[in-house]
Design an enzyme around this catalytic site. Structure first.
Site, PDB file in Angstrom:
ATOM      1  CE  LYS A  84     -11.718   2.300   2.384  1.00 27.14           C
ATOM      2  NZ  LYS A  84     -11.319   3.256   3.413  1.00 27.14           N
ATOM      3  CG  HIS A 116       8.468 -29.144   2.090  1.00 29.36           C
ATOM      4  ND1 HIS A 116       8.913 -30.410   1.804  1.00 29.36           N
ATOM      5  CD2 HIS A 116       9.287 -28.675   3.061  1.00 29.36           C
ATOM      6  CE1 HIS A 116       9.944 -30.704   2.580  1.00 29.36           C
ATOM      7  NE2 HIS A 116      10.186 -29.663   3.355  1.00 29.36           N
ATOM      8  CD  GLU A 157      -3.278  -0.511   2.052  1.00 26.75           C
ATOM      9  OE1 GLU A 157      -2.979   0.022   3.130  1.00 26.75           O
ATOM     10  OE2 GLU A 157      -4.438  -0.807   1.734  1.00 26.75           O
TER      11      GLU A 157
END
Ligand code: PA5
Length: 461
Positions: free
Chosen positions: A452, A335, A314
């Site tokens: 938003k 792994h 951000e």
């Protein structure tokens, strides 16, 4: 108290001395700018090209340690702690990830499973308001309903800490309404518990602030102006719920304050912030290594990695630039991601986060009867788990070094409140210094605002 140590020796093999030395001047300038920003905020006259400016997190840990505001906040946390056995924390992004990093790093790994006495009298913890997932919301409501039947019993009482700086983030606001409804139905809307067991943490203004005033919550804590969401872990955002959960927040703050001081005064070569920025920046600029892997050696630092993913993305992911962070947890992820890190594209810088001594007594690999030594582990019987981990770290670093894949090691002598405070402050400072170095404002999150706004338009028309 013990200091965190950053060792980029292996990565430095890919950076020649002249290149490293040439960065000293711009790096010092970036440090100066980062520190000057604090004064700029105090003067109050912030030029347009600096906005938004949220440098308040830099001096804040030291200020809070010496502030008369700290004790009342801790007393309120102590009160809430003594009144509930389950804590629901509502918040998203910077309003919950710092707490999660502190909680996973410092609390018992099976905290919620322990009895209240074994939890040291702290409540269990649940996160919500960080998504719009019907099933997890409904699952938590169901759990609370199943476990909490008699509000007179401490073991059956729950409360809410709701955190939103803007006070208008929809995920958190919707969750607050849903869980507030459930809480008021349980205690009675007019009961004292309906207000006493809800603690909002928010900015000086906004919808959550207004709602809190209207509802008359007795304890509301402010997120200081000039400290942005992802830089707010050492404000009430991270520290209030941490204190409710029984963490000792003073050494956390002290660790952060110590790191700020080191950042301010230590020369390159002894300054973890500057050394980390120099290493990552030069490998990205000159070798195109724009993936930053924070490889935590142990499970308890995974949430620190996720917090850092958010911090770096951000802050610097702007204007088509910015490195991409990835959290790895080893040896687990050897792994899963290990193959790619060893032989995939040469676009990764790996920072190992290594805890030198475990917080608990070493677990020992037991000897088995000879008839049951099919796993052939009797040769290692008596070895401690940390020594097995150490072999994995050394083996992995050697494999990467043999193939000219850069690694650096961040050593925490122990995983405790003081070292975690140092680590989080180091990573926040490094993110800002790098932003200043490459000309990207590390504060603000204009891209997130777009989603938003669109979402609001879709919902509210
Ligand atoms: O770093 C940030 O600013 C964001 O991640 C915010 O913390 C996040 O969007 C939540 O915002 P708010 O606390 O205003 O609800």
């Amino acid at each position: 108290m013990s200091e965190l140590r950053y060792d980029p020796t292996a990565a430095r093999k890919l950076i020649d001395d002249a290149t490293w030395d040439a960065l000293a001047e711009p790096l010092h300038a970036a440090r100066q700018e980062t520190l000057d920003d604090v004064a700029l905020m105090t003067d109050g006259d912030i030029p347009a090209d600096k906005q938004p400016l949220d440098a308040g997190f830099i001096p804040y840990p030291d200020q809070l340690l010496n502030s008369p505001e700290l004790d009342p906040m801790l007393e309120s946390a102590e009160r809430l702690r003594s009144e509930i056995d389950r804590l629901v924390v509502l918040g998203i992004g910077g309003s919950y990830m710092g707490l999660r990093a502190l909680f996973e790093g410092l609390s018992h790994p099976y905290h919620n499973e322990l009895s209240r006495a074994d939890r040291g009298g702290a409540p269990r913890l649940y996160f919500e308001g960080n998504n719009l997932d019907n099933d997890t919301i409904s699952g938590l409501l169901e759990l609370l309903e199943l476990r909490c039947k008699d509000p007179e019993q401490l073991q059956q009482r729950w409360g809410i800490v709701v955190i939103s700086k803007s006070g208008g983030t929809l995920e958190t606001a919707a969750a607050f309404r849903i869980f507030r409804d459930a809480l008021e139905a349980y205690y009675g809307a007019d009961s004292k518990r309906s207000t006493n067991l809800v603690v909002p943490i928010t900015g000086e203004e906004g919808k959550l602030r207004s709602l809190s005033e209207e509802r008359g919550y007795p304890d509301v804590f402010s997120i200081p102006d000039g400290i942005g969401g992802r830089y707010s872990v050492f404000t009430p955002v991270g520290l209030y719920p941490a204190a409710v959960l029984g963490m000792d927040v003073r050494p956390v703050l002290q660790g952060a304050a110590d790191m700020t001081e080191r950042f301010r005064t230590a020369p390159i070569g002894e300054n973890p912030v500057l050394d980390y920025v120099a290493t990552c920046h030069l490998l990205e600029r000159d070798r195109g290594m724009n993936i930053r892997v924070l490889s935590t050696w142990g499970n308890r630092l995974e949430a620190v990695g996720l917090w850092y993913d958010q911090l770096l993305s951000e802050s610097l992911g702007k204007h088509g630039r910015g490195a991409t962070p990835i959290t790895g947890v080893n040896t687990r992820d050897l792994h899963s991601r290990g193959q790619q890190h060893q032989q995939g594209a040469r676009d990764k810088v790996i920072t190992n986060v290594i805890v030198d001594s475990p917080a608990t007594d070493a677990v020992i690999l037991p000897e088995a009867p000879a008839s049951l030594d099919q796993d052939q582990l009797n040769r290692l019987a008596g070895r401690e788990v940390p020594s097995l981990l150490d072999a994995a770290i050394q083996g992995t670093n050697k494999a990467y070094a043999d193939d000219a894949r850069p690694t650096a090691d961040l050593h925490l002598p122990r995983l405790d409140a003081h070292t975690l405070g140092q680590l989080l402050q180091m990573l926040m400072l490094a993110t800002v210094v790098e932003g200043r170095l490459i000309g990207i404002n590390p504060y603000g999150q204009p891209g997130v605002e777009d989603y938003k706004r669109n979402m609001s338009e879709i919902l509210f028309g």
